[in-house]
Write a protein that holds these residues in place. Structure first.
Motif, mmCIF file in Angstrom:
data_model
loop_
_atom_site.group_PDB
_atom_site.id
_atom_site.type_symbol
_atom_site.label_atom_id
_atom_site.label_comp_id
_atom_site.label_asym_id
_atom_site.label_seq_id
_atom_site.Cartn_x
_atom_site.Cartn_y
_atom_site.Cartn_z
ATOM 1 N N MET A 185 74.142 30.889 38.824
ATOM 2 C CA MET A 185 75.197 29.978 39.271
ATOM 3 C C MET A 185 75.211 28.669 38.472
ATOM 4 O O MET A 185 76.070 27.840 38.686
ATOM 5 N N LYS A 242 83.287 28.627 37.248
ATOM 6 C CA LYS A 242 82.264 27.661 37.618
ATOM 7 C C LYS A 242 82.120 27.482 39.132
ATOM 8 O O LYS A 242 81.384 26.624 39.595
ATOM 9 N N ASN A 272 64.523 23.084 52.380
ATOM 10 C CA ASN A 272 63.818 22.970 51.103
ATOM 11 C C ASN A 272 62.626 23.897 50.978
ATOM 12 O O ASN A 272 61.732 23.659 50.180
ATOM 13 N N THR A 293 68.226 32.163 41.123
ATOM 14 C CA THR A 293 69.624 32.603 41.105
ATOM 15 C C THR A 293 70.556 31.401 41.042
ATOM 16 O O THR A 293 71.541 31.394 40.307
ATOM 17 N N ARG A 294 70.241 30.375 41.822
ATOM 18 C CA ARG A 294 71.076 29.169 41.781
ATOM 19 C C ARG A 294 71.112 28.585 40.366
ATOM 20 O O ARG A 294 72.166 28.235 39.854
ATOM 21 N N LYS A 351 84.005 13.443 44.248
ATOM 22 C CA LYS A 351 84.376 13.632 42.853
ATOM 23 C C LYS A 351 85.750 14.298 42.762
ATOM 24 O O LYS A 351 86.593 13.897 41.956
ATOM 25 N N GLU A 401 66.096 32.852 45.270
ATOM 26 C CA GLU A 401 67.208 31.946 45.543
ATOM 27 C C GLU A 401 67.239 30.811 44.530
ATOM 28 O O GLU A 401 68.278 30.498 43.938
ATOM 29 N N GLU A 425 74.990 16.766 48.612
ATOM 30 C CA GLU A 425 75.627 17.301 47.410
ATOM 31 C C GLU A 425 77.096 17.621 47.677
ATOM 32 O O GLU A 425 77.962 17.356 46.863
ATOM 33 N N ASP A 452 76.277 19.905 36.041
ATOM 34 C CA ASP A 452 77.283 19.203 36.828
ATOM 35 C C ASP A 452 78.629 19.913 36.840
ATOM 36 O O ASP A 452 79.409 19.772 37.772
ATOM 37 N N GLU A 453 78.894 20.666 35.779
ATOM 38 C CA GLU A 453 80.190 21.327 35.668
ATOM 39 C C GLU A 453 80.368 22.454 36.676
ATOM 40 O O GLU A 453 81.475 22.887 36.938
ATOM 41 N N TYR A 454 79.266 22.973 37.186
ATOM 42 C CA TYR A 454 79.340 24.103 38.113
ATOM 43 C C TYR A 454 79.243 23.617 39.551
ATOM 44 O O TYR A 454 78.601 22.605 39.835
ATOM 45 N N ASP A 455 79.898 24.352 40.460
ATOM 46 C CA ASP A 455 80.019 23.877 41.834
ATOM 47 C C ASP A 455 78.804 24.145 42.715
ATOM 48 O O ASP A 455 78.607 23.470 43.712
ATOM 49 N N THR A 456 78.005 25.166 42.375
ATOM 50 C CA THR A 456 76.877 25.517 43.244
ATOM 51 C C THR A 456 75.793 24.444 43.141
ATOM 52 O O THR A 456 75.411 24.067 42.040
ATOM 53 N N PRO A 457 75.317 23.955 44.274
ATOM 54 C CA PRO A 457 74.252 22.945 44.229
ATOM 55 C C PRO A 457 72.864 23.572 44.224
ATOM 56 O O PRO A 457 72.697 24.741 44.562
ATOM 57 N N VAL A 458 71.871 22.817 43.833
ATOM 58 C CA VAL A 458 70.475 23.228 44.025
ATOM 59 C C VAL A 458 69.676 21.984 44.376
ATOM 60 O O VAL A 458 69.863 20.930 43.781
ATOM 61 N N SER A 459 68.842 22.126 45.391
ATOM 62 C CA SER A 459 67.966 21.010 45.758
ATOM 63 C C SER A 459 66.804 20.987 44.791
ATOM 64 O O SER A 459 66.346 22.038 44.349
ATOM 65 N N CYS A 509 68.502 36.888 47.857
ATOM 66 C CA CYS A 509 67.960 35.527 47.743
ATOM 67 C C CYS A 509 67.295 34.996 49.013
ATOM 68 O O CYS A 509 66.459 34.116 48.939
ATOM 69 N N TYR A 542 72.721 21.006 52.053
ATOM 70 C CA TYR A 542 73.463 20.497 50.895
ATOM 71 C C TYR A 542 74.537 19.486 51.275
ATOM 72 O O TYR A 542 75.473 19.269 50.532
ATOM 73 N N GLU A 564 81.454 28.293 43.296
ATOM 74 C CA GLU A 564 80.337 28.845 44.051
ATOM 75 C C GLU A 564 80.789 30.078 44.804
ATOM 76 O O GLU A 564 81.981 30.316 44.961
#
Lengths: 460, 295
Positions: A262, B41, A248, A257-258, B277, A254, B270, A267-274, B229, B267, B43
């Protein structure tokens, strides 16, 4: 006379959404604001514009309601008016030079430019440019503001231009860096990119020039006669303090960019962000403001930590003001010295010291000095480092004869953008280090001219 | 769009794909990786190159289903397309910078584990094609999940196998095999180890006592993969390095593995939710701690 205020989303409302903060002028307000323009004989505003837009000219057309003409005038000098109207630091450029600003409010040139560009988009106005194709292939590396501008200008001159982009989407910093609430992606950025495509510029994504293909391969194997490198700045800097690799702790690049490229917060997109509950953003530039305001919108209590005082904050005043209004806190004259964690390596707090300002340093800014014994802990569960970037020399390293300076920036001729290799040109952050969108555009314009001259003289 | 030309499962959770990517295969070298993005969508997933064919213009990747994205990718078949495929990224294996004459004088050992066995293959193959010998140790939990045995056997001098349950080769870990070889009096000049972080950590711990130079390949979480990044930063000795531009290979004796392992878990929550899901789809009704469905 005061300038006509531009409507904005209220701070309370916008702190919870990613919609654009500034709503832009209505036709009526735009006309009213345009009428304040004195149409000076010697327009200082134009001198303040890096791409020398005919500012009094387009404003005069707004007065008359000739928005299409106004758009044509802007388009003569700028390929990305909807972008510039939003993110240029007008207060130090065109508006900074406006005579009206000497005794009151300068004309809101940026907001008027934006009005014209948005009007053109909403009404599908196109500037018909007759292009005589010459079939000469030019490669542009990077699709950020420098690359888009250079490619657009070259295409108008008739060149067969291909942009090579490393990422999967065009726009460079306009896409991955600047957040949606300052620069909407679908309406503004994608539209500007589409306009460049309509000029006949080809885009090839996922090509990391220097890796996927070298500059010399582009020239020898693929027949490009000249190259423009606008590959941008590069590696994010870190402070080098203990705890920076904890979980974190992010670079602003970063984090942004996330979220921006991304779309990690959807929710529809796969890349996570903390996202933490309490976030510290270290740094005071525009990127730091973007990161802080993004973090705030994702629900975190957000504090900017900056080692100098409010006066020295390098970010645009407007951005600082917006951040404050939305509820970003500022810990000024404060410098982090350590990031602390729990047993799993997750951030729990950041240890800072208070600073005071000493004598001016080489840059003319007063240098901050630590106040002894002033250490204190700020409880945070996420830290975003926004300290600028250092150059990546992937391209330079893989291009024999391409000279760089001690900061690994490519060395170019100021006027033409030509590098130490006559067929290679460069501009934007890759030559200057991290700078602004408009200066990158200026460099792209100069290089387009430089390339045209080079091709014409080398033909003879 | 990049076409999937071939696909096969190597074991229940690991699959191989041959992708049509002429630009990537033109300049790629052993040790480098690519970034793949499934769809609009998706990653950006970094994957080490497992093989390449410049003439056919293809890149081979070996993927383990670890999360939602790698599981979704496994649903695609020959003839389908992935939206993005960028590379080669990172530096080529250090070995490929040395002269063939020097390499021929060296005793080279590869140690691979799990899905990390696949990226060993292009390196061993490159050496083999240049007339350089190498020994390879591969490890897996059990015989039925061991991958790339036949491929690697063709390009190395000696292949040693270790399985946790003893179902194939030696019962034990790859580190046990290294120790055995040294006990028998064998010695190596360089070891290249690719596999799970914990495996690489213990390989490095052992090879340090054996005074054996060890290179490891890092595959940390990445976003852009072009140096922009800093997500993939790793502590190497006193320095912070970016795996995407400075790596992915580093001196294993200088890597702070505990930090790399901690960072690899950022992650996990997540990822777990995304997996749930994907598996449960519309039938999901709580239990993830996120959707509120169980309240």
């Amino acid at each position: 006379m005061e300038k006509v205020k531009v409507p904005e989303q209220s701070p309370e409302e916008r702190a919870k959404n990613f919609k654009e903060v500034c709503l832009g002028y209505s036709e009526e307000d735009a006309k009213k604001e345009a009428c304040r323009c004195l149409n000076c004989k010697v327009p200082n505003c134009r001198k303040g514009c890096p791409v020398s837009i005919n500012i009094p000219g387009f404003i005069a057309e707004i007065k008359e309601g000739n928005y299409e003409k106004a758009y044509q005038i802007i388009s003569e000098d700028s390929n990305l008016p909807a972008v510039c109207g939003r993110v240029c630091p007008q207060e130090t450029q065109c508006e900074g030079k406006c005579i009206k600003g000497m005794m009151g409010d300068a004309i809101s040139i940026g907001k008027l430019e934006r009005f014209v560009a948005d009007y053109a988009r909403e009404h599908n106005l196109n500037v018909d440019t007759e292009i005589k194709k010459n079939g000469i292939k030019i490669a542009v590396v990077g699709s950020g503001p420098a690359g888009l501008t250079c490619a657009g200008d070259l295409a108008k001159m008739g060149y067969d231009v291909t942009i090579f982009e490393a990422l999967h989407k065009a726009g460079g910093v306009l896409t991955y860096g600047i957040p949606e609430f300052r620069l909407p992606k679908d309406t503004v950025v994608n539209n500007e990119v589409e306009k460049i495509k309509k000029l006949g510029v080809k885009f090839e994504y996922n090509v990391i020039v220097g890796k996927t293909i070298t500059i010399d391969q582009l020239i020898k194997d693929e027949g490009f006669r000249a190259i423009f490198i606008g590959s941008g700045a590069g590696n994010p800097k870190f402070m080098g303090i203990p705890g920076e690799n904890l979980n974190n702790v992010f670079s602003a690049n970063e984090f942004l960019t996330r979220v921006n490229l991304m779309k990690a917060s959807s929710d529809e997109y796969d890349t996570p962000v903390s996202i933490g509950k309490k976030v510290a953003v270290v740094g005071g530039g525009n990127v730091a403001m973007d990161a802080a305001r993004t973090s705030l919108r994702l629900g975190a209590e957000t504090t900017i930590i900056y080692r100098r005082s409010l006066e020295e904050l390098p970010a645009r005043k407007e951005e600082v003001h917006h951040a404050e209004e939305e509820g970003v806190k500022f810990e000024l004259l404060t410098n982090p010295i350590k990031i602390n964690s729990d047993e799993n390596g997750n951030v729990t707090s950041i240890t800072c010291v208070k600073m005071e300002l000493g004598e001016p340093d080489e840059s003319g800014r007063r240098s901050p000095i630590e106040v002894k014994g002033s250490e204190f802990d700020l409880d945070v569960d996420m830290v975003i480092m926004s300290l600028g970037t250092s150059q990546i020399d992937v391209i330079a390293k893989n291009t024999p004869g391409l000279e760089t300076n001690k900061w690994k920036c490519i060395i170019v001729d100021d006027v033409t953008g030509q590098t130490s290799r006559k067929e290679i040109f460069a501009g934007g952050d890759v030559t200057s280090g991290a700078s602004t969108v408009i200066l990158a555009m200026e460099a792209g314009k100069k290089a387009a001219k430089g390339i045209d001259e080079y091709i014409k003289t080398s033909n003879n | 769009m990049y076409k999937i030309l071939k696909k096969r499962f190597l074991n229940e959770n690991t699959y191989e794909m041959v992708i049509d990517a002429p630009r990537v295969s033109k300049n790629c070298m052993p040790g480098q990786f690519i970034i793949l993005k499934l769809d609009d969508k998706g990653e950006r997933i970094p994957l080490t190159i497992a093989d390449f064919d410049r003439e056919k213009g293809t890149i081979t990747i070996v993927v383990q289903k670890v999360g939602a994205s790698t599981t979704k990718l496994s649903y695609l078949n020959e003839g389908d397309y992935v939206e993005d495929f960028a590379g080669p990224i990172g530096l080529a294996s250090e070995l490929t910078n040395e002269s063939i004459e020097d390499l021929k004088k060296k005793k080279i050992l590869f140690v691979g584990g799990g899905v990390g066995i696949a990226p060993i293959y292009p390196q061993a193959k490159w050496l083999h094609e240049n007339g350089v010998d190498c020994d390879v140790i591969v490890g897996a939990r059990s015989k039925d999940i061991l991958i790339y045995e036949d491929e690697i056997r063709k390009v190395c001098k000696n292949l040693y196998i270790a399985t946790d349950d003893g179902s194939y080769g030696k019962k034990g870990l790859v580190t046990d095999v290294i120790q055995d070889l040294y006990n028998e009096g064998k010695k190596y000049d360089v070891c290249i180890s690719i596999g799970p972080l914990v495996m690489m950590k213990f390989v490095c711990r052992l090879t340090k006592t054996l005074n054996l130079k060890t290179i490891v390949s890092m595959n940390p979480i990445m976003v852009d993969g072009t140096g922009m990044c800093g997500c993939c930063r790793v502590n190497v000795g006193d320095e912070v390095k970016f795996a995407c531009v400075d790596g992915p290979e580093f001196d294993g004796h200088l890597i702070d593995f505990d930090n790399v392992i901690a960072r690899s878990k950022i992650y996990q929550t997540e990822e777990g939710r995304a997996m749930l899901k994907l598996q449960e789809g519309d039938t999901h009704h709580g239990g993830c701690g996120n959707c509120g469905g169980d309240k």
